[in-house]
Design a protein around this motif. Sequence first.
Motif, PDB file in Angstrom:
ATOM      1  N   ARG A 110      41.326  20.202  38.996  1.00 52.01           N
ATOM      2  CA  ARG A 110      40.040  20.886  39.114  1.00 52.01           C
ATOM      3  C   ARG A 110      40.265  22.317  39.578  1.00 52.01           C
ATOM      4  O   ARG A 110      41.342  22.688  40.047  1.00 52.01           O
ATOM      5  N   ALA A 111      39.211  23.114  39.444  1.00 51.17           N
ATOM      6  CA  ALA A 111      39.300  24.502  39.909  1.00 51.17           C
ATOM      7  C   ALA A 111      39.159  24.552  41.428  1.00 51.17           C
ATOM      8  O   ALA A 111      38.327  23.858  42.005  1.00 51.17           O
ATOM      9  N   LEU A 169      40.136  45.954  43.391  1.00 49.91           N
ATOM     10  CA  LEU A 169      39.343  46.947  44.116  1.00 49.91           C
ATOM     11  C   LEU A 169      37.851  46.630  44.003  1.00 49.91           C
ATOM     12  O   LEU A 169      37.182  46.419  45.004  1.00 49.91           O
ATOM     13  N   LYS A 170      37.331  46.601  42.785  1.00 52.67           N
ATOM     14  CA  LYS A 170      35.920  46.265  42.619  1.00 52.67           C
ATOM     15  C   LYS A 170      35.660  45.454  41.352  1.00 52.67           C
ATOM     16  O   LYS A 170      34.675  44.724  41.272  1.00 52.67           O
ATOM     17  N   ASN A 171      36.554  45.571  40.388  1.00 55.09           N
ATOM     18  CA  ASN A 171      36.395  44.773  39.181  1.00 55.09           C
ATOM     19  C   ASN A 171      37.057  43.411  39.355  1.00 55.09           C
ATOM     20  O   ASN A 171      37.977  43.252  40.146  1.00 55.09           O
ATOM     21  N   ASN A 172      36.562  42.441  38.605  1.00 54.24           N
ATOM     22  CA  ASN A 172      37.204  41.128  38.614  1.00 54.24           C
ATOM     23  C   ASN A 172      38.577  41.253  37.967  1.00 54.24           C
ATOM     24  O   ASN A 172      38.778  42.033  37.036  1.00 54.24           O
ATOM     25  N   GLU A 173      39.529  40.481  38.470  1.00 52.07           N
ATOM     26  CA  GLU A 173      40.892  40.532  37.974  1.00 52.07           C
ATOM     27  C   GLU A 173      41.374  39.133  37.637  1.00 52.07           C
ATOM     28  O   GLU A 173      40.945  38.148  38.262  1.00 52.07           O
ATOM     29  N   THR A 174      42.259  39.068  36.653  1.00 46.80           N
ATOM     30  CA  THR A 174      42.855  37.783  36.274  1.00 46.80           C
ATOM     31  C   THR A 174      44.316  37.992  35.943  1.00 46.80           C
ATOM     32  O   THR A 174      44.680  38.997  35.322  1.00 46.80           O
ATOM     33  N   ASN A 175      45.142  37.087  36.397  1.00 48.88           N
ATOM     34  CA  ASN A 175      46.540  37.076  35.969  1.00 48.88           C
ATOM     35  C   ASN A 175      46.949  35.639  35.696  1.00 48.88           C
ATOM     36  O   ASN A 175      46.094  34.738  35.639  1.00 48.88           O
ATOM     37  N   GLU A 176      48.231  35.425  35.534  1.00 49.82           N
ATOM     38  CA  GLU A 176      48.684  34.091  35.153  1.00 49.82           C
ATOM     39  C   GLU A 176      48.508  33.071  36.264  1.00 49.82           C
ATOM     40  O   GLU A 176      48.579  31.863  36.007  1.00 49.82           O
ATOM     41  N   THR A 186      32.304  40.509  44.648  1.00 48.55           N
ATOM     42  CA  THR A 186      30.872  40.750  44.498  1.00 48.55           C
ATOM     43  C   THR A 186      30.602  42.238  44.313  1.00 48.55           C
ATOM     44  O   THR A 186      31.425  43.098  44.678  1.00 48.55           O
ATOM     45  N   GLU A 187      29.436  42.521  43.776  1.00 50.47           N
ATOM     46  CA  GLU A 187      29.111  43.911  43.455  1.00 50.47           C
ATOM     47  C   GLU A 187      29.102  44.795  44.697  1.00 50.47           C
ATOM     48  O   GLU A 187      29.508  45.962  44.633  1.00 50.47           O
ATOM     49  N   ASP A 188      28.655  44.248  45.817  1.00 49.54           N
ATOM     50  CA  ASP A 188      28.648  45.044  47.047  1.00 49.54           C
ATOM     51  C   ASP A 188      30.006  45.022  47.745  1.00 49.54           C
ATOM     52  O   ASP A 188      30.185  45.672  48.783  1.00 49.54           O
ATOM     53  N   ARG A 189      30.952  44.305  47.192  1.00 48.53           N
ATOM     54  CA  ARG A 189      32.335  44.201  47.662  1.00 48.53           C
ATOM     55  C   ARG A 189      32.458  43.578  49.048  1.00 48.53           C
ATOM     56  O   ARG A 189      33.499  43.653  49.679  1.00 48.53           O
ATOM     57  N   LYS A 190      31.415  42.925  49.521  1.00 53.61           N
ATOM     58  CA  LYS A 190      31.487  42.349  50.859  1.00 53.61           C
ATOM     59  C   LYS A 190      32.085  40.953  50.874  1.00 53.61           C
ATOM     60  O   LYS A 190      32.323  40.379  51.943  1.00 53.61           O
ATOM     61  N   SER A 191      32.321  40.397  49.715  1.00 56.20           N
ATOM     62  CA  SER A 191      32.977  39.096  49.672  1.00 56.20           C
ATOM     63  C   SER A 191      33.707  38.945  48.337  1.00 56.20           C
ATOM     64  O   SER A 191      33.453  39.693  47.384  1.00 56.20           O
ATOM     65  N   SER A 192      34.604  37.991  48.315  1.00 61.66           N
ATOM     66  CA  SER A 192      35.346  37.720  47.088  1.00 61.66           C
ATOM     67  C   SER A 192      35.714  36.243  47.031  1.00 61.66           C
ATOM     68  O   SER A 192      35.627  35.530  48.040  1.00 61.66           O
ATOM     69  N   THR A 193      36.094  35.809  45.843  1.00 59.03           N
ATOM     70  CA  THR A 193      36.507  34.421  45.642  1.00 59.03           C
ATOM     71  C   THR A 193      37.777  34.395  44.815  1.00 59.03           C
ATOM     72  O   THR A 193      37.853  35.046  43.758  1.00 59.03           O
ATOM     73  N   LEU A 194      38.745  33.683  45.302  1.00 55.68           N
ATOM     74  CA  LEU A 194      39.973  33.451  44.537  1.00 55.68           C
ATOM     75  C   LEU A 194      39.800  32.135  43.804  1.00 55.68           C
ATOM     76  O   LEU A 194      39.430  31.127  44.407  1.00 55.68           O
ATOM     77  N   ILE A 195      40.069  32.142  42.518  1.00 50.43           N
ATOM     78  CA  ILE A 195      39.911  30.941  41.715  1.00 50.43           C
ATOM     79  C   ILE A 195      41.259  30.527  41.135  1.00 50.43           C
ATOM     80  O   ILE A 195      41.905  31.298  40.428  1.00 50.43           O
ATOM     81  N   LEU A 196      41.667  29.312  41.463  1.00 55.39           N
ATOM     82  CA  LEU A 196      42.814  28.692  40.800  1.00 55.39           C
ATOM     83  C   LEU A 196      42.219  27.747  39.768  1.00 55.39           C
ATOM     84  O   LEU A 196      41.637  26.727  40.136  1.00 55.39           O
ATOM     85  N   PRO A 197      42.320  28.052  38.487  1.00 55.38           N
ATOM     86  CA  PRO A 197      41.526  27.325  37.482  1.00 55.38           C
ATOM     87  C   PRO A 197      41.865  25.848  37.341  1.00 55.38           C
ATOM     88  O   PRO A 197      40.969  25.035  37.099  1.00 55.38           O
ATOM     89  N   HIS A 198      43.108  25.505  37.492  1.00 56.49           N
ATOM     90  CA  HIS A 198      43.511  24.099  37.351  1.00 56.49           C
ATOM     91  C   HIS A 198      44.540  23.794  38.446  1.00 56.49           C
ATOM     92  O   HIS A 198      45.741  23.922  38.248  1.00 56.49           O
ATOM     93  N   ALA A 199      44.036  23.439  39.599  1.00 56.25           N
ATOM     94  CA  ALA A 199      44.916  23.279  40.752  1.00 56.25           C
ATOM     95  C   ALA A 199      45.914  22.133  40.552  1.00 56.25           C
ATOM     96  O   ALA A 199      45.577  21.077  39.996  1.00 56.25           O
TER      97      ALA A 199
END
Lengths: 117, 110
Positions: free
Chosen positions: B16-17, B51-58, B65-78
């Motif tokens: 799961r993610a 910095l402010k745009n969403n990023e993805t790597n391998e 978030t747009e106000d940059r006050k929070s973020s989420t790291l997503i591991l797509p298939h843990a």
Amino acid sequence: GAVVSQHPSWVICKSGTSVKIECRSLDFQATTMFWYRQFPKQSLMLMATSNEGSKATYEQGVEKDKFLINHASLTLSTLTVTSAHPEDSSFYICSAIRGDLAVYEQYFGPGTRLTVT
Amino acid sequence: DAKTTQPPSMDCAEGRAANLPCNHSTISGNEYVYWYRQIHSQGPQYIIHGLKNNETNEMASLIITEDRKSSTLILPHATLRDTAVYYCIVRETSGSRLTFGEGTQLTVNP
């Protein structure tokens, strides 16, 4: 990716002796290296920052005479724990900044487990 | 550098993610969001930064978030090998110091 090595990976020493830990950047020149210490179930705590050819900058509360740092070249920094005591037992981690990139990325070594008996 | 707040622990089912949140409400305009992880008894491993745009790597995706006050790291298939402490760190572009907080202990369960 950039590789940082540490030697030894673990060491056991007697109280009162000194221990040297090496940190090497294997495939890049490191303008700056850092030394961290991590106690069990705690986060990494920065001990000092070292730049090649100059004296290390120690964080508040870290004894510079006990934790000797030598950054003799752009690929090697050493941490010597002098007159080690059991309370110095910890996981020591180094990191290095690769200075030839536009953004200064920090690469970590695998860590050295020090046990003082 | 701005302070970050992360939940101390999270669980995720294998396959799961895994979504790891981070609050950095005092982030300033020239500060990046970095994510590292530390598998038990190893040195930290770089995952991703932005910095402010969403990023993805391998390895993962980073949603800021747009106000940059929070973020989420997503591991797509843990996977089980993703079990580690995940650190969210904010630092300046040219800054070299990384200040580690307590991080989130992610446990991936079979």
